[in-house]
Structure formats: structure tokens, C-alpha cells
Design a protein around this motif. Structure first.
Motif, mmCIF file in Angstrom:
data_model
loop_
_atom_site.group_PDB
_atom_site.id
_atom_site.type_symbol
_atom_site.label_atom_id
_atom_site.label_comp_id
_atom_site.label_asym_id
_atom_site.label_seq_id
_atom_site.Cartn_x
_atom_site.Cartn_y
_atom_site.Cartn_z
ATOM 1 N N LYS A 133 0.815 -1.212 0.000
ATOM 2 C CA LYS A 133 0.000 0.000 0.000
ATOM 3 C C LYS A 133 0.852 1.268 0.000
ATOM 4 C CE LYS A 133 -3.991 -2.105 2.271
ATOM 5 N NZ LYS A 133 -4.773 -2.322 1.049
ATOM 6 N N GLN A 134 2.163 1.114 0.087
ATOM 7 C CA GLN A 134 3.013 2.299 0.087
ATOM 8 C C GLN A 134 3.116 2.872 -1.320
ATOM 9 O OE1 GLN A 134 6.901 1.937 1.923
ATOM 10 N NE2 GLN A 134 7.055 4.161 2.032
ATOM 11 N N VAL A 135 3.061 4.180 -1.388
ATOM 12 C CA VAL A 135 3.140 4.903 -2.654
ATOM 13 C C VAL A 135 4.335 5.843 -2.550
ATOM 14 C CG1 VAL A 135 1.955 6.522 -4.168
ATOM 15 C CG2 VAL A 135 0.641 4.759 -2.966
ATOM 16 N N ARG A 136 5.189 5.831 -3.570
ATOM 17 C CA ARG A 136 6.392 6.667 -3.499
ATOM 18 C C ARG A 136 6.354 7.831 -4.478
ATOM 19 N NH1 ARG A 136 10.304 4.256 -0.420
ATOM 20 N NH2 ARG A 136 10.012 2.073 0.047
ATOM 21 N N ASP A 137 5.162 8.126 -4.949
ATOM 22 C CA ASP A 137 4.994 9.129 -5.981
ATOM 23 C C ASP A 137 4.747 10.505 -5.352
ATOM 24 O OD1 ASP A 137 4.276 10.415 -8.391
ATOM 25 O OD2 ASP A 137 2.167 9.933 -8.003
ATOM 26 N N HIS A 175 -7.080 10.888 5.035
ATOM 27 C CA HIS A 175 -8.415 11.026 4.455
ATOM 28 C C HIS A 175 -9.084 9.653 4.476
ATOM 29 C CE1 HIS A 175 -7.269 14.971 3.049
ATOM 30 N NE2 HIS A 175 -6.251 14.476 2.378
ATOM 31 N N LEU A 176 -10.274 9.617 5.042
ATOM 32 C CA LEU A 176 -11.065 8.382 5.001
ATOM 33 C C LEU A 176 -11.955 8.430 3.775
ATOM 34 C CD1 LEU A 176 -12.453 7.298 8.462
ATOM 35 C CD2 LEU A 176 -10.580 6.350 7.120
ATOM 36 N N MET A 206 -10.815 -0.028 5.821
ATOM 37 C CA MET A 206 -11.275 1.260 5.327
ATOM 38 C C MET A 206 -10.477 1.645 4.087
ATOM 39 S SD MET A 206 -12.077 3.509 8.751
ATOM 40 C CE MET A 206 -11.101 2.848 10.105
ATOM 41 N N ARG A 207 -11.094 2.389 3.221
ATOM 42 C CA ARG A 207 -10.347 3.070 2.178
ATOM 43 C C ARG A 207 -9.786 4.364 2.772
ATOM 44 N NH1 ARG A 207 -13.816 2.737 -3.499
ATOM 45 N NH2 ARG A 207 -13.541 0.495 -3.827
ATOM 46 N N TYR A 208 -8.537 4.620 2.511
ATOM 47 C CA TYR A 208 -7.920 5.806 3.093
ATOM 48 C C TYR A 208 -6.738 6.221 2.245
ATOM 49 C CZ TYR A 208 -4.408 2.456 4.503
ATOM 50 O OH TYR A 208 -3.449 1.483 4.465
ATOM 51 N N ARG A 209 -6.346 7.435 2.441
ATOM 52 C CA ARG A 209 -5.066 7.928 1.921
ATOM 53 C C ARG A 209 -4.402 8.659 3.081
ATOM 54 N NH1 ARG A 209 -7.336 11.901 -1.659
ATOM 55 N NH2 ARG A 209 -9.122 11.439 -0.321
ATOM 56 N N TRP A 237 9.242 11.451 3.942
ATOM 57 C CA TRP A 237 7.803 11.244 4.032
ATOM 58 C C TRP A 237 7.435 9.844 3.557
ATOM 59 C CZ3 TRP A 237 5.978 10.067 -0.784
ATOM 60 C CH2 TRP A 237 6.720 10.521 -1.889
ATOM 61 N N SER A 238 6.216 9.459 3.890
ATOM 62 C CA SER A 238 5.680 8.218 3.346
ATOM 63 C C SER A 238 4.194 8.399 3.107
ATOM 64 C CB SER A 238 5.934 7.034 4.286
ATOM 65 O OG SER A 238 5.167 7.158 5.462
ATOM 66 N N VAL A 239 3.694 7.656 2.162
ATOM 67 C CA VAL A 239 2.281 7.727 1.785
ATOM 68 C C VAL A 239 1.737 6.310 1.738
ATOM 69 C CG1 VAL A 239 0.742 8.156 -0.175
ATOM 70 C CG2 VAL A 239 2.379 9.908 0.517
ATOM 71 N N LYS A 240 0.565 6.124 2.311
ATOM 72 C CA LYS A 240 -0.126 4.839 2.188
ATOM 73 C C LYS A 240 -1.519 5.082 1.630
ATOM 74 C CE LYS A 240 0.109 1.137 5.102
ATOM 75 N NZ LYS A 240 0.162 0.409 6.401
ATOM 76 N N VAL A 241 -1.892 4.235 0.711
ATOM 77 C CA VAL A 241 -3.214 4.347 0.094
ATOM 78 C C VAL A 241 -3.878 2.977 0.121
ATOM 79 C CG1 VAL A 241 -4.461 4.814 -2.045
ATOM 80 C CG2 VAL A 241 -2.525 6.267 -1.396
ATOM 81 N N GLY A 242 -5.066 2.938 0.645
ATOM 82 C CA GLY A 242 -5.905 1.739 0.570
ATOM 83 C C GLY A 242 -7.137 2.123 -0.214
ATOM 84 N N ASP A 243 -7.251 1.634 -1.442
ATOM 85 C CA ASP A 243 -8.353 2.099 -2.294
ATOM 86 C C ASP A 243 -9.109 0.940 -2.935
ATOM 87 O OD1 ASP A 243 -6.400 1.233 -3.984
ATOM 88 O OD2 ASP A 243 -6.203 3.099 -5.114
#
Lengths: 225, 225
Positions: free
Chosen positions: B16-20, B84-85, B99-102, B158-164
Motif C-alpha cells: 500500500k506504500q506509494v512513493r509518488d 483522508h477516510l 477502510m479506504r484511506y489515503r 515522508w511516506s504515503v499509504k493508500v488503501g483504495d
């Protein structure tokens, strides 16, 4: 009522501090996630975690696979923060512009829920996030319970701040030639979407199709969702 | 792209990690507040603060009157968390429900915006939170600028996680006799409410009446707000 001490007393805009336990509970009960702050090697971390109140404790849900969760479960001092944004306050100046919000802060120590209490904790979390769902799901498997970690934080030391008003402009700004007021904000749910691999004969249950925010953040207007 | 190091690598659900960088910016640009974590005397604190991205920095807004803000502005290591949920994921088991989240996490050091850059920072913050408002407001007064503190944190680590996605149930659960799917969530705005002390002849401006969420968290259905 939270003890009045240096750590939880609100110093900035103290008139916005609320010491009523029912308000704390209402803010927590509307939250689906909390920002959980803790420290590892002098570096602060903040993790978003699913949350649910269980009486006089807050439950937090993560995974035993997480390095940060392990640090947390080891009994770290934590700060749990929940914030609801309820609106944008358009004042006559940038300085007075603000937001409507309700925020709760809990200080304490996180501890792991014991194995024999984990099933209860998962029921509380599931029913908080997906009301009506627990009874229709199969029982958790032993390996699932083993792979799940739930933390609890007592609601002993806390503070609540609420900003729910209108612009508070000084008199000399009231004649400024701009509109002033509030744009209310709230969480909305859209129509349920079936899973792509949903088997036939499994309709959306009423507890999902009737899903609404657990509490109004703003006025629920006729025709709005 | 964030450096790949031990502090910001996602270990739990690494897929779920996003590096963009564009995804980081999009998540921050949709946020109105961030949870800012820092430490004072080994106690972690998390403060909700208004936020806005200014290029490769994140601006955070508080007040010079706050003891915690002073600790922050003194150059404390911080962790800034934005979440964000976007939806509730009804899986066939409690274990797979999610949950879907960013979410975005930024590690760094907060520094105070210098006096000669404060006006710019306030414009960025105001235009982010209340787009279109800055140009119609009077200029900030000197005493207002002096009473306002803005922090900035570089977007370096930083790090970003997205569950979509949809429920990710194992095959043996697909025949469970329950619905499965997603209930999308998003932020909604209700109709503007005039301030009680609003002077006549100051209509709601188009940038307020047309206010919509800065980005879609879920599908925007016809007729929904």
C-alpha cells in the motif's frame, strides 16, 4: 471530568475548552480513526489507527506486524488526537478566519488488550465502524485473533476543545465590504458498491443501505445525504 | 521521491506504500488540518493544526500564545500526519474488514516562518482553506501578523499509504452468506449560513456558494452535494 493540570489545560483560546465527559464521549464516538502520537528514539511518530470507545477506554486497532505497533504496545506514553472539522468560518479578516471543529486529546499509556478480551474488543471495534455487521459475520479464526493487536488507552487525562461559533470580528471590521458567515462541513456516505467478486443472492443489508454519519456535523438538509 | 530509509519505509502492508510525489501533494492539498506530533519532556503531544502546502514545504498555522506552539517553533522534531477516510470496506470477515484511506506522514523539523515571509504564508494558508477569499479581505494589520505564528516543515522525509480497493477475502470466505463491498465516504459542504451580525448588501460570493470539496473522495453522484 479530567483533572486540571498543566498537561491538559488548554491555554490557547481557553474559552473553547470543554470539561464535560459526555462531550468527550460524543467526539470519540463519532470518530473512525485517531491520530496516535508516540516517540521512538526521540523521534515522534503519529499513526492513524481505527478507534472505538469501550466505556472508559479507547480501543485502537493495528497489526502485530508493525514495528511501530510493537513499540506502542510495549507501554509507551501516547497522545491520541481526534478532530472533526465542522465548518469553515469566513470572518472579515484573514486573522479572524477559522474553522468549526471539535477535538479531543487523550494522554496516557497504551497497553495491549489481553488475549481473552480480544474478541470483545474486536466486536466493539467492528460494531462501531460497521454497525450491525458483527452478528452476520462468521466468528474470527484463532489465527486471525493471533494476528490482530488491539490497544487500549484509559480516558483519564484528556482535554476537549470545541469551536462552534460564527466569526468573532472586532467592531471596527464589521463594515468591511465582504460577506461573513459559515460553510458547514460534514461526512457524507455515497451509495454502496458491490465487491467485484460478490456472489449472487447477497443483497445490501439494511444496516448498510441506511448508513448515515453517526452524528450530524452540520445541518442535515432535506434531500441531502 | 522520499529516500528509502528505515524511518519512513512502510512495513505493514508494504504494497500500500506509494512513493509518488504527486500523490503526496494531492493528499496534502486536500487536507485542511494535520495532526502534528512532537515531544515535550518525553511526553508525546499531537496538535491538530491548519495546514497548506507551499511548494516543497508544508505550512502549519497556530498561535504564538500557545506553549506547545512555542515548543514546536523552537525547532522540535515533528511528525505530521494527514489522513483522508474514503470509505468503509465490508469484507466477509471482521479480520479483512477495513477502510479506504489515503494517509501521508512527514518527518522533519518545524521552523517558524520569518517575519518577512509571513504575509506570503498567510496568503497561501487562506487561499488553500478559503479559495478566493484573500483578494477581497483587507490587508492584515501589523499587530495581527505579530500575533500569528506559521511553521514550515520541508517535504523531504515522508511516506504515503493508500488503501483504495475492495475486500480482499481469502477464497474460502467467498461463499459466506453476506454482502461484501464498499461504502464510499467523502466530505460534503452544506449551504452557507450568514453571520448573525452580517451587514446588508453583502451577498454570498460565488467562491463560497460554489464551494465543493477540493477533490473527490468518492464518486460525486448526480444530485448529491
Amino acid at each position: 471530568m479530567s483533572p486540571r493540570d498543566a498537561r491538559t489545560d488548554v491555554r490557547r483560546l481557553p474559552e473553547k475548552q470543554v470539561r464535560d465527559l459526555a462531550t468527550l464521549h460524543a467526539i470519540l464516538d463519532e470518530a473512525m480513526h485517531a491520530a496516535v502520537g508516540f516517540e521512538v528514539d526521540r523521534q515522534p511518530f503519529v499513526l492513524p489507527m481505527a478507534c472505538a470507545r469501550d466505556g472508559d477506554h479507547l480501543l485502537l486497532h493495528g497489526s502485530t506486524g508493525s514495528r511501530l505497533m510493537r513499540a506502542l504496545a510495549a507501554g509507551a506514553p501516547v497522545c491520541v488526537s481526534v478532530t472533526h472539522l465542522d465548518g469553515l468560518v469566513y470572518a472579515r479578516s484573514a486573522f479572524e478566519s477559522s474553522m468549526r471543529y471539535r477535538s479531543a486529546t487523550v494522554l496516557g499509556t497504551a497497553t495491549e488488550v489481553a488475549a481473552d478480551e480480544k474478541l470483545h474488543a474486536l466486536e466493539v471495534l467492528t460494531e462501531h465502524l460497521l454497525p450491525g455487521r458483527w452478528a452476520e459475520l462468521r466468528a474470527p479464526r484463532a489465527k486471525e485473533l493471533a494476528a490482530t493487536s488491539v490497544l487500549r488507552v484509559p480516558l483519564d487525562e484528556w482535554s476537549v476543545k470545541v469551536g462552534d461559533g460564527f466569526p468573532d470580528d472586532p467592531d471596527e471590521d464589521l463594515d468591511e465590504p465582504v460577506w461573513a458567515g459559515v460553510v458547514p462541513m460534514r461526512v457524507a456516505y455515497d451509495d454502496p458498491v458491490d465487491a467485484p467478486d460478490l456472489r449472487p443472492g447477497r443483497p445490501v443489508p439494511p444496516h448498510v443501505s441506511s448508513r448515515r454519519p453517526t452524528a450530524a456535523s452540520g445541518p442535515h438538509l432535506p434531500g441531502s445525504r
